[in-house]
Design a protein around this motif. Structure first.
Motif, PDB file in Angstrom:
ATOM      1  N   UNK A  21       0.851  -1.186   0.000  1.00 35.19           N
ATOM      2  CA  UNK A  21       0.000   0.000   0.000  1.00 35.19           C
ATOM      3  C   UNK A  21       0.889   1.240   0.000  1.00 35.19           C
ATOM      4  N   UNK A  22       0.567   2.227  -0.828  1.00 39.40           N
ATOM      5  CA  UNK A  22       1.294   3.489  -0.828  1.00 39.40           C
ATOM      6  C   UNK A  22       0.308   4.652  -0.865  1.00 39.40           C
ATOM      7  N   UNK A  23       0.490   5.567   0.061  1.00 36.24           N
ATOM      8  CA  UNK A  23      -0.336   6.772   0.073  1.00 36.24           C
ATOM      9  C   UNK A  23      -0.030   7.636  -1.139  1.00 36.24           C
ATOM     10  N   UNK A  24      -1.040   8.326  -1.623  1.00 35.98           N
ATOM     11  CA  UNK A  24      -0.855   9.247  -2.738  1.00 35.98           C
ATOM     12  C   UNK A  24      -0.336  10.575  -2.194  1.00 35.98           C
ATOM     13  N   UNK A  25       0.768  11.042  -2.762  1.00 37.82           N
ATOM     14  CA  UNK A  25       1.336  12.311  -2.328  1.00 37.82           C
ATOM     15  C   UNK A  25       0.901  13.483  -3.190  1.00 37.82           C
ATOM     16  N   UNK A  26       0.375  13.197  -4.373  1.00 38.18           N
ATOM     17  CA  UNK A  26      -0.027  14.263  -5.284  1.00 38.18           C
ATOM     18  C   UNK A  26      -1.442  14.733  -4.976  1.00 38.18           C
ATOM     19  N   UNK A  27      -1.768  15.921  -5.468  1.00 34.40           N
ATOM     20  CA  UNK A  27      -3.091  16.498  -5.229  1.00 34.40           C
ATOM     21  C   UNK A  27      -4.153  15.781  -6.047  1.00 34.40           C
ATOM     22  N   UNK A  28      -5.398  15.746  -5.580  1.00 34.51           N
ATOM     23  CA  UNK A  28      -6.474  15.123  -6.344  1.00 34.51           C
ATOM     24  C   UNK A  28      -6.706  15.772  -7.699  1.00 34.51           C
ATOM     25  N   UNK A  29      -6.254  17.009  -7.853  1.00 30.69           N
ATOM     26  CA  UNK A  29      -6.474  17.747  -9.099  1.00 30.69           C
ATOM     27  C   UNK A  29      -5.488  17.372 -10.198  1.00 30.69           C
ATOM     28  N   UNK A  30      -4.537  16.507  -9.904  1.00 29.08           N
ATOM     29  CA  UNK A  30      -3.486  16.132 -10.860  1.00 29.08           C
ATOM     30  C   UNK A  30      -4.027  15.062 -11.808  1.00 29.08           C
ATOM     31  N   UNK A  31      -4.937  15.470 -12.670  1.00 29.79           N
ATOM     32  CA  UNK A  31      -5.717  14.522 -13.455  1.00 29.79           C
ATOM     33  C   UNK A  31      -4.853  13.597 -14.305  1.00 29.79           C
ATOM     34  N   UNK A  32      -5.169  12.300 -14.223  1.00 30.29           N
ATOM     35  CA  UNK A  32      -4.478  11.300 -15.030  1.00 30.29           C
ATOM     36  C   UNK A  32      -3.207  10.769 -14.406  1.00 30.29           C
ATOM     37  N   UNK A  33      -2.782  11.318 -13.278  1.00 33.08           N
ATOM     38  CA  UNK A  33      -1.511  10.921 -12.676  1.00 33.08           C
ATOM     39  C   UNK A  33      -1.649  10.772 -11.158  1.00 33.08           C
ATOM     40  N   UNK A  34      -0.808   9.929 -10.595  1.00 30.00           N
ATOM     41  CA  UNK A  34      -0.644   9.850  -9.146  1.00 30.00           C
ATOM     42  C   UNK A  34       0.849   9.760  -8.850  1.00 30.00           C
ATOM     43  N   UNK A  35       1.217  10.198  -7.644  1.00 27.14           N
ATOM     44  CA  UNK A  35       2.606  10.107  -7.214  1.00 27.14           C
ATOM     45  C   UNK A  35       2.670   9.404  -5.869  1.00 27.14           C
TER      46      UNK A  35
ATOM     47  N   UNK B 131       5.446   9.684   7.002  1.00 29.76           N
ATOM     48  CA  UNK B 131       4.047   9.970   7.249  1.00 29.76           C
ATOM     49  C   UNK B 131       3.604  11.288   6.655  1.00 29.76           C
ATOM     50  N   UNK B 132       4.560  12.064   6.192  1.00 28.44           N
ATOM     51  CA  UNK B 132       4.225  13.335   5.546  1.00 28.44           C
ATOM     52  C   UNK B 132       3.565  13.132   4.183  1.00 28.44           C
ATOM     53  N   UNK B 133       3.723  11.960   3.576  1.00 30.72           N
ATOM     54  CA  UNK B 133       3.257  11.764   2.192  1.00 30.72           C
ATOM     55  C   UNK B 133       1.767  12.054   2.029  1.00 30.72           C
ATOM     56  N   UNK B 134       0.854  11.361   2.732  1.00 29.41           N
ATOM     57  CA  UNK B 134      -0.572  11.670   2.512  1.00 29.41           C
ATOM     58  C   UNK B 134      -0.960  13.056   2.987  1.00 29.41           C
ATOM     59  N   UNK B 135      -0.235  13.584   3.967  1.00 30.67           N
ATOM     60  CA  UNK B 135      -0.534  14.925   4.458  1.00 30.67           C
ATOM     61  C   UNK B 135      -0.098  15.984   3.446  1.00 30.67           C
ATOM     62  N   UNK B 136       0.967  15.684   2.686  1.00 31.17           N
ATOM     63  CA  UNK B 136       1.385  16.611   1.642  1.00 31.17           C
ATOM     64  C   UNK B 136       0.342  16.678   0.529  1.00 31.17           C
ATOM     65  N   UNK B 137      -0.356  15.578   0.286  1.00 34.00           N
ATOM     66  CA  UNK B 137      -1.455  15.622  -0.686  1.00 34.00           C
ATOM     67  C   UNK B 137      -2.517  16.610  -0.237  1.00 34.00           C
ATOM     68  N   UNK B 138      -2.731  16.701   1.071  1.00 38.03           N
ATOM     69  CA  UNK B 138      -3.712  17.651   1.603  1.00 38.03           C
ATOM     70  C   UNK B 138      -3.228  19.087   1.425  1.00 38.03           C
ATOM     71  N   UNK B 139      -1.952  19.331   1.722  1.00 35.42           N
ATOM     72  CA  UNK B 139      -1.388  20.671   1.522  1.00 35.42           C
ATOM     73  C   UNK B 139      -1.484  21.070   0.056  1.00 35.42           C
ATOM     74  N   UNK B 140      -1.111  20.171  -0.830  1.00 39.65           N
ATOM     75  CA  UNK B 140      -1.133  20.469  -2.268  1.00 39.65           C
ATOM     76  C   UNK B 140      -2.560  20.675  -2.760  1.00 39.65           C
ATOM     77  N   UNK B 141      -3.489  19.905  -2.216  1.00 31.47           N
ATOM     78  CA  UNK B 141      -4.889  20.051  -2.599  1.00 31.47           C
ATOM     79  C   UNK B 141      -5.386  21.457  -2.249  1.00 31.47           C
ATOM     80  N   UNK B 142      -5.086  21.904  -1.048  1.00 32.74           N
ATOM     81  CA  UNK B 142      -5.501  23.248  -0.628  1.00 32.74           C
ATOM     82  C   UNK B 142      -4.907  24.308  -1.551  1.00 32.74           C
ATOM     83  N   UNK B 143      -3.650  24.146  -1.903  1.00 39.44           N
ATOM     84  CA  UNK B 143      -2.984  25.144  -2.739  1.00 39.44           C
ATOM     85  C   UNK B 143      -3.513  25.127  -4.163  1.00 39.44           C
ATOM     86  N   UNK B 144      -3.761  23.943  -4.700  1.00 45.00           N
ATOM     87  CA  UNK B 144      -4.295  23.862  -6.061  1.00 45.00           C
ATOM     88  C   UNK B 144      -5.651  24.546  -6.159  1.00 45.00           C
TER      89      UNK B 144
END
Length: 268
Positions: free
Chosen positions: A86-100, A151-164
């Protein structure tokens, strides 16, 4: 993956579920049962720290995830042997077509070793997701994020989501790492308007750093806990190793936060 009252190694271990320091609460819907394994093409591999790399994947079938959700990644050998994590997604939900995914090297780890030493642009990996709903932040209310190591990985997705989204929802982050060299996403952690970030180091810090070196403590968590207590809209997300998650949970409850407002994802 995490469910109410349990959490597993979505941040990178693939460990079986273990008790989590959290109580049931609002949960985003999971797509479990509605998503199939699919081939994902590696379009970028970049080093974050000496011990962590980010792999960016292009998906033929893309489901928008909620920040905090995760995927399963599966490798299949020529003889049919499979390994999956299992790997948490670090990219924002708005990154259409891709995950990191940002992957720590685990000594002897089959999947992490492949990502670090073998994966190249153009390779095809099998993934399934997004999965999980308990540890998910849609971005519609203030949040305090407390991270230990990867543990920062899924939380960074939240930061990036807010910024996007150019959101004005308040967001607080406490990111803990052993040394500056171990800090993920260092170039993105300067807070933007509406954000309050604290970076702490447990073993070594740059000269003149304003925070003492050492483990996360009550003094460091106090101003963030006070903000949460002052605004009942806040949710709290804690992610890190089992030891870190339990320690952070105890600090938060000792500061007066009810467990019903704390969501925990742990690995190890």
């Amino acid at each position: 993956m995490a469910t109410a009252g349990t959490a597993s190694g979505a941040a990178g271990s693939g460990a079986p579920p273990i008790p989590a320091f959290a109580a049931p609460g609002r949960a985003a819907p999971s797509l479990r049962g509605k998503v199939d394994w699919q081939p994902a093409t590696v379009v970028e591999v970049r080093r974050e720290t000496p011990n962590a790399v980010t792999v960016r994947l292009a998906l033929p079938v893309w489901h928008a995830h909620v920040a905090g959700q995760h995927y399963m990644l599966r490798l299949t050998a020529a003889d049919g042997y499979t390994a999956q994590r299992h790997y948490s997604v670090g990219s924002a939900p708005d990154d259409e077509g891709h995950v990191e995914f940002t992957v720590d090297r685990v000594p002897g780890g089959e999947v992490s070793g492949f990502v670090h030493d073998v994966a190249r642009v153009g390779d095809v990996l099998e993934v399934r997701g997004p999965l999980g709903g308990f540890f998910a932040w849609p971005g519609d209310r203030p949040a305090l994020l407390v991270a230990g190591g990867s543990g920062l990985v899924p939380l960074m997705a939240m930061v990036r989501h807010r910024r996007r989204r150019r959101s004005t929802v308040p967001l607080r982050l406490v990111a803990c790492a052993r040394t500056p060299e171990d800090l993920l996403y260092a170039g993105e952690l300067a807070p933007l308007p509406g954000e309050e970030h604290t970076v702490l180091y447990s073993r070594a810090a740059p000269a003149g750093y304003p925070h003492p070196v050492g483990r996360l403590d009550a003094r460091a968590i106090a101003p963030h806990a006070a903000a949460v207590l002052a605004d009942e809209r806040y949710e709290v997300f804690v992610c890190g190793s089992t030891g870190f998650a339990e320690h952070a949970g105890r600090l938060l409850t000792a500061a007066g936060l009810p467990t019903s407002r704390i969501r925990v994802e742990r690995f190890g």
